[in-house]
Design an enzyme around this catalytic site. Structure first.
Site, PDB file in Angstrom:
ATOM      1  CB  CYS A 161      -0.878  -0.016   1.275  1.00 23.35           C
ATOM      2  SG  CYS A 161      -2.104   1.272   1.161  1.00 23.35           S
ATOM      3  CB  CYS A 355      -6.889   5.417  -3.880  1.00 29.11           C
ATOM      4  SG  CYS A 355      -5.758   5.946  -2.752  1.00 29.11           S
TER       5      CYS A 355
END
Length: 423
Positions: A161, A355
């Site tokens: 991530c 995102c």
């Protein structure tokens, strides 16, 4: 009456528990077990690390909010899962029987992957938990008092991530500029990604060009294809690889403060169950988000196994972002409901990525539909609106968790904001 246990109460587990109650009504028992007695909104941790938020802003006690929805809560670490007897054993010896288990634990932060890494016994910091973010804030304040230094931000091998690393780098840059002392600090981004803007996704749209421009525009140097091999006090040992997978250059990077995202693995109790996980401890699930071996165990979120988008010279993982987790939870919940109703489960989650990355006073948003290329949509945009959207998301999500609803956020809000009406 069936008993469903949700193991983990993070940004996936809490909504899953609420959605289970909404979907099943009060005919079945639901219990949430979580190692901590509080919920923490992890996406806000970069703000905590520079003092823009504090613990009280992004945490709250779990039990009273779940109890309002007739959901039981137990604070304690799960030490053992026995699928043969459908039993969970906590660290204090207490046992719980389940008919269905939903694993939403998130990852184990595996700092041990790199010698000398980590905030507890090593020399690097993290923003993966509110405790880590608070510890980083203390050291950041000391560096500000010192008045100058080198700040290293990035991600270790096997990290999956990368967005929070970019966020933290730009947020620190913005904070230093607000204090009018940015010129006194050197910053370097060090990442296992094969190129800037890879994000564990093989890039999204022109993320490579845009992120290189942003780093350059903010005077942040970078080293990519970087395998951090060891950390000493104030010294990062890094092997830089070329595209052929050979070491191109070795670096010894002196730093005054380092925030390096760690590798992820599965939590110990989950990883120990025979046949449940891959070698790194992530739960192997089918397209219904059900264990391929244990049909009454479901799993969703960061703790499931998904393959990397592509092979990279330095190992990287694929991220599981908010929209993907949201749909995973809905899939698992509806499939459990179908089984309880005597129906064949059929609901599938999506492998789409959405995102919002905050850059302190601006930000970047990206959409990859689906996550694996070739894609139907590869969308990447920058603007101040992303910074405001991230703040709105924080307020909305925390309020939603206190209110006790599982209303989907990404489809109703983010996709509409981006002008994407069909996926």
């Amino acid at each position: 009456m069936a008993h469903i246990i949700v193991l983990g109460a993070g940004t996936g587990g809490m909504p899953a528990a609420y959605e289970l109650r909404e979907t099943l009504g009060n005919d079945h028992e639901i219990t949430v077990i979580n190692e901590r007695d509080y919920f923490q909104f992890v996406p806000s941790n970069p703000w905590v690390a520079v003092g823009w938020r504090n613990r009280n802003d992004i945490t709250f006690p779990i039990e009273p909010y779940l109890n309002r929805k007739n959901i039981k809560f137990v604070a304690g670490r799960c030490d053992k899962i026995d699928p043969a007897t459908n039993t969970l054993t906590l660290e204090n010896g207490t046992q719980f029987q389940y008919d269905y288990l939903m694993i939403t634990t998130g990852p184990k932060l595996f700092f041990q992957e790199v010698e000398g890494a980590g905030p507890e016994i090593g020399h690097t910091h993290s923003i993966c938990t509110v405790d880590h973010a608070e510890a980083l804030y203390v050291e950041y304040q000391k560096l500000l008092e010192k008045g100058s230094g080198h700040i290293v931000v990035g991600a270790m091998p096997f990290a999956s991530c990368f967005g929070p690393a970019y966020e933290f780098a730009f947020i620190v840059d913005a904070d230093l500029r607000k204090r009018k002392i940015r010129h006194k600090f050197k910053m370097t981004y060090v990442s296992s990604e094969p190129y800037v803007g890879h994000l564990g996704l093989a890039g999204v749209g022109d993320s490579k060009g845009m992120m290189e421009h942003e780093l350059r525009n903010h005077h942040i140097d970078w080293i990519i294809n970087a395998k951090t091999t060891k950390v000493e006090q104030g010294l990062l040992h890094v092997d830089e690889y070329n595209t052929d997978g050979a070491v191109h250059k070795q670096h010894q990077i002196k730093f005054d403060l380092a925030m390096m995202l760690p590798a992820f693995k599965g939590v110990d109790a989950v990883a120990a169950v025979e046949g449940l996980c891959n070698p790194r401890g992530f739960v192997i699930v089918d397209e219904l988000h059900r264990s391929t071996k244990y049909k009454n165990i479901y799993s969703a979120g960061v703790c499931i196994a998904i393959p990397p988008v592509e092979a990279t010279p330095v190992p990287t993982g694929a991220p599981k972002t908010g929209y993907m987790i949201e749909t995973m939870m809905t899939s698992a919940v509806h499939n459990i409901a179908d089984e309880l109703a005597g129906k064949e489960p059929h609901t599938k989650g999506t492998w789409n990525t959405i995102c919002l990355a905050d850059f302190g006073d601006t930000g970047a948003a990206f959409v990859a539909l689906p996550q694996l290329p070739p894609r139907n949509v590869a969308w990447f945009k920058k603007g101040k609106w992303v910074h405001m959207a991230k703040i709105a998301f924080e307020k909305y999500f925390i309020r939603k968790m206190k209110k006790g609803t599982s209303e989907p956020f990404y489809e109703k809000s983010i996709l509409k904001m981006m002008g994407i009406t069909r996926i």
